[in-house]
Scaffold this active site. Structure first.
Site, short mmCIF file in Angstrom:
data_model
loop_
_atom_site.label_atom_id
_atom_site.label_comp_id
_atom_site.label_asym_id
_atom_site.label_seq_id
_atom_site.Cartn_x
_atom_site.Cartn_y
_atom_site.Cartn_z
N CYS A 93 77.49 16.43 -8.73
CA CYS A 93 76.46 17.46 -8.83
C CYS A 93 76.53 18.28 -10.11
O CYS A 93 75.57 18.33 -10.88
CB CYS A 93 76.55 18.41 -7.63
SG CYS A 93 76.23 17.61 -6.04
N HIS A 147 74.49 23.92 -10.31
CA HIS A 147 75.51 23.96 -9.27
C HIS A 147 76.14 25.34 -9.28
O HIS A 147 76.53 25.84 -10.33
CB HIS A 147 76.57 22.89 -9.52
CG HIS A 147 77.47 22.66 -8.34
ND1 HIS A 147 78.51 23.50 -8.04
CD2 HIS A 147 77.46 21.71 -7.38
CE1 HIS A 147 79.11 23.07 -6.95
NE2 HIS A 147 78.49 21.99 -6.52
#
Length: 502
Positions: A93, A147
């Protein structure tokens, strides 16, 4: 086994290609990196709605998956330019999001894990929303865009990227709360299960809250004199799988359909607010997810199943005719309505493309100057991009022409990479911290092959040693689409394929 001369040559080409990528000029732009067509005035500026989904593989009807019910995303695809072969640069991510939001590769952002902030570790690189903000846009973030945590400076890169504070759903903090009712009638902490909303704290879920907030922001921006850039990040289908394996696929597919309903409500609001004729919609995922392929139920690799991602762009009047007064392009569709039919995607591109192309492409589609290509190295350059602009794929004139657009896919290449702490699996093999990285797998994907070499890597100097090869992978995509049969060792005594030769 030592590499043949041909193998060493190809290794040099692998490294050289990463460097060469930084210096060329993408088609569709002039030598200064600007659009070749006239730029619109600010009054005519297009808004941008960027939808980012977490851990979404090509499990969508518009990508040919007949097991999935995703009618709202399929409907978006029917009005969009859809890229069949788009690839992320790293299947984790934080590294992936920082990569495509800055337009730089992981070796430039120097982020391979979750534990550093690129503006401190690598350079003060501009982001997509920052660039739009500096060009008069109101930029807003809802849900998981960057993120959260160290990799975005615990602030989603505020105040650089956003005009207002990013929004995170309040129900995120209940992710590990016991909400799944088991056979014993008690609530358990399994995170993938059908849930009774009465059992959920606050009576809602994060993605439902994100959709509601995004719609509220669209309502406010409808009367604004400034164009907007709204990024909406959905959490599903990112979930820790805690069901037995026989139920993992079912749960993943259900999560995709749930996420599709949220996208459907969001796009329907775009219609209701009469913004569909003035808003670019881009849809993508940060990376894919393995559902049993290679014996894996995760990401963390260079295989297609984890790097191959959906990518589509709706551009009013360009990928679809402008909607007439009262016409709805994106009416909400219930994924489980028996009368809903599979919609065919609109125009499709077969060329291999990369998520680092998102920055120059969105800038160009919105009529902004396309940032120049980065020099090598580019740590001192705040505004540049390492990805090719995809604007040339939008240079069509007849909306009734052939819906499959083909350049020369055999000349297109996508790159990905993945770090490992050791030659053999160990406790931190999937997500090593920077200090523990000992090897980097650099992977080239062409229309015919996936070719990967695992070389030693110095995490202190961020240097890969291509003369110290520990392993290799070679898969022939046509005959081995799941990449199960590694032909690397079989080619060591003879010729390796000419992967980088047109």
């Amino acid at each position: 086994m030592p590499l043949s001369d041909r193998g060493l040559l190809l290794l040099g080409l692998v490294l050289g290609s990463f460097c060469t990528l930084l210096g060329s000029v993408a088609p569709g732009n002039n030598s200064k990196g600007h659009l070749t067509e006239a730029e619109p005035s600010r009054a005519d500026a297009l808004n941008v709605l960027l939808i980012i989904v977490d851990d979404l593989r090509l499990s969508l009807g518009c990508y040919g998956d007949k097991l999935i019910r995703s009618p709202n995303i399929d409907q978006l695809a029917s009005h969009s330019l859809l890229f069949q072969n788009a690839f992320a640069q790293q299947a984790v991510c934080a590294p992936s999001r920082v990569s495509f939001l800055t337009g730089r590769r992981p070796d430039t952002t120097r982020l391979y894990d979750f534990n550093s902030y690129w503006r401190v570790q690598a350079g003060n690189f501009s982001t997509i929303p920052q660039y739009f903000k500096e060009n008069g846009y109101v930029t807003m973030s809802v849900g998981k865009v960057f993120h959260p945590g160290i990799s975005s400076n615990h602030s989603d890169d505020s105040p650089y990227s956003w005009s207002v504070l990013p929004y995170h759903p309040s129900s995120e903090k209940y992710e590990n709360t016991k909400t799944c009712k088991g056979p014993d009638g008690e609530l358990h902490a399994n995170l993938i299960c059908p849930v009774d909303m009465a059992d959920i704290p606050e009576g809602t879920l994060p993605d439902k809250q994100s959709t509601k907030k995004a719609i509220q922001l669209l309502e406010k921006m409808k009367t604004s004199s400034s164009p907007f850039f709204l990024a909406v990040g959905y959490h599903k289908p990112h979930i820790p799988f805690r069901y037995p394996k026989r139920k993992i696929r079912q749960s993943y597919f259900a999560s995709v359909s749930y996420m599709d309903t949220q996208v459907g409500h969001l796009l329907s609001a775009l219609d209701d607010l009469q913004l569909a004729n003035s808003t670019i919609v881009a849809f993508t995922s940060d990376h894919g997810w393995a559902l049993g392929e290679h014996g894996e139920w995760a990401k963390y690799s260079n295989f297609d199943v984890t790097t191959h991602v959906p990518l589509m762009f709706y551009v009013p009047g360009r990928t679809a005719p402008l909607p007439e007064a009262g016409e709805k392009l994106f009416p909400y569709i219930d994924p489980f309505d028996s009368i809903s039919e599979l919609m065919e995607p609109g125009r499709q591109v077969q060329d291999l493309v990369e998520l680092v192309s998102l920055f120059p492409t969105l800038a160009g589609l919105a009529g902004l100057h396309v940032p120049p290509r980065c020099p090598s190295p580019s740590f001192h350059v705040e505004l540049c991009r390492e990805g090719h602009s995809l604007l040339n794929h939008f240079q069509f004139h007849d909306l009734e022409e052939d819906l499959t657009l083909r350049g020369n896919p055999r000349e297109s290449i996508a790159y990905s990479q993945y770090p490992r702490p050791a030659d053999y699996p160990q406790w931190n093999s999937d997500k090593p911290s920077l200090k523990d990285i000992k090897f980097m797998g650099y992977s080239i994907r062409t229309i015919d092959y996936r070719y990967t070499v695992w070389v030693s890597f110095n995490p202190h100097e961020f240097l890969a040693n291509f003369s110290d090869v520990h392993a290799g992978e070679l898969y022939f995509v046509d005959s081995d689409p799941l990449q199960d049969y590694n032909m690397y060792n079989e080619t060591q005594g003879g010729d390796l394929p000419q992967l980088l030769t047109p």
